[in-house]
Design an enzyme around this catalytic site. Structure first.
Site, short mmCIF file in Angstrom:
data_model
loop_
_atom_site.label_atom_id
_atom_site.label_comp_id
_atom_site.label_asym_id
_atom_site.label_seq_id
_atom_site.Cartn_x
_atom_site.Cartn_y
_atom_site.Cartn_z
CB SER A 122 -0.96 0.01 1.19
OG SER A 122 -0.29 -0.19 2.40
CG HIS A 174 -1.57 4.06 3.79
ND1 HIS A 174 -2.83 3.68 4.23
CD2 HIS A 174 -0.89 2.89 3.56
CE1 HIS A 174 -2.91 2.36 4.24
NE2 HIS A 174 -1.76 1.86 3.86
#
Length: 224
Positions: A122, A174
């Site tokens: 991610s 992230h």
């Protein structure tokens, strides 16, 4: 803009195959949710990075925790990669994927929980999302890229808001991946057409280098 749809996303296919192969190996070796197995395959824990295992700032993007994790990230790699890679080219795509993954893991190292195990693609995925945003900024006169950038900006914001509502999510990873992908996208631009002026490209590279160095040093100080 060239007819990017003619290009095949070979790097995307390779990264997806590698990621799936690692997951199968995890499963065979003790299970993808087994802590020892995750550590063996390169998941990040801040104390191990601090001890000198710097490769754990790279390997986590290929390691996944559980079947749902690999399914979600694998689908996203395939879907987004087959759009982005033909646009920017194979080498640029690989650079965006790897460097945004590293900046995401550095952000997790600098600001995340010291005891948490971190793994997953991610960090790179957020970098891919943000690369579209960078292209929309560079080529704002192009309506297609402009709309694409807005869509992926919305995706970044929605996912970050969801991160705040769920436990066990590495939001710093992230954020770091998104910042890295945006700056790398600014530095690279698209092949074969007008790119940003050299001063802006150099500035983007300098900024990402400085931020990365700061995050590494901060992580070493905090966990040293």
């Amino acid at each position: 803009m060239r007819d990017y749809q003619q290009e095949k996303p070979y790097v995307t296919w390779f990264l997806l195959a590698l990621t799936l192969a690692v997951f199968v190996a995890e499963t065979i070796s003790g299970g993808s949710e087994n802590v020892n197995t995750l550590i063996t395959f390169g998941a990040k824990t801040n104390n191990l990075v601090q001890e000198g295992q710097w490769f754990r700032l790279i390997t986590p993007m290929f390691v996944h925790i559980g079947i749902l994790h690999i399914l979600m990230n694998g689908f996203t790699i395939y879907y987004v990669g087959q759009i982005l890679e033909p646009m920017v080219g194979h080498v640029r795509f690989l650079i965006i994927y790897l460097l945004s993954g590293i900046t995401g893991n550095l952000a997790s190292f600098a600001f995340g929980s010291s005891n948490a195990i971190s793994a997953g693609a991610s960090t790179s995925l957020f970098g891919m999302f943000a690369a579209f945003l960078a292209l929309s900024v560079i080529y704002k006169e192009n309506q297609f890229l402009s709309e694409l950038g807005k869509s992926f900006l919305g995706l970044i914001v929605i996912n970050l808001l969801l991160d705040l509502t769920m436990s066990g999510i590495d939001i710093w990873g992230h954020l770091g991946g998104a910042v890295g992908g945006f700056l790398i996208g600014l530095a690279l631009g698209l092949p074969g057409i007008k790119r940003p002026q050299i001063i802006f490209r150099v500035l983007a590279i300098v900024i990402i280098a400085v931020i990365s160095y700061f995050m590494y040093i901060k992580g070493m100080i905090v966990y040293g």
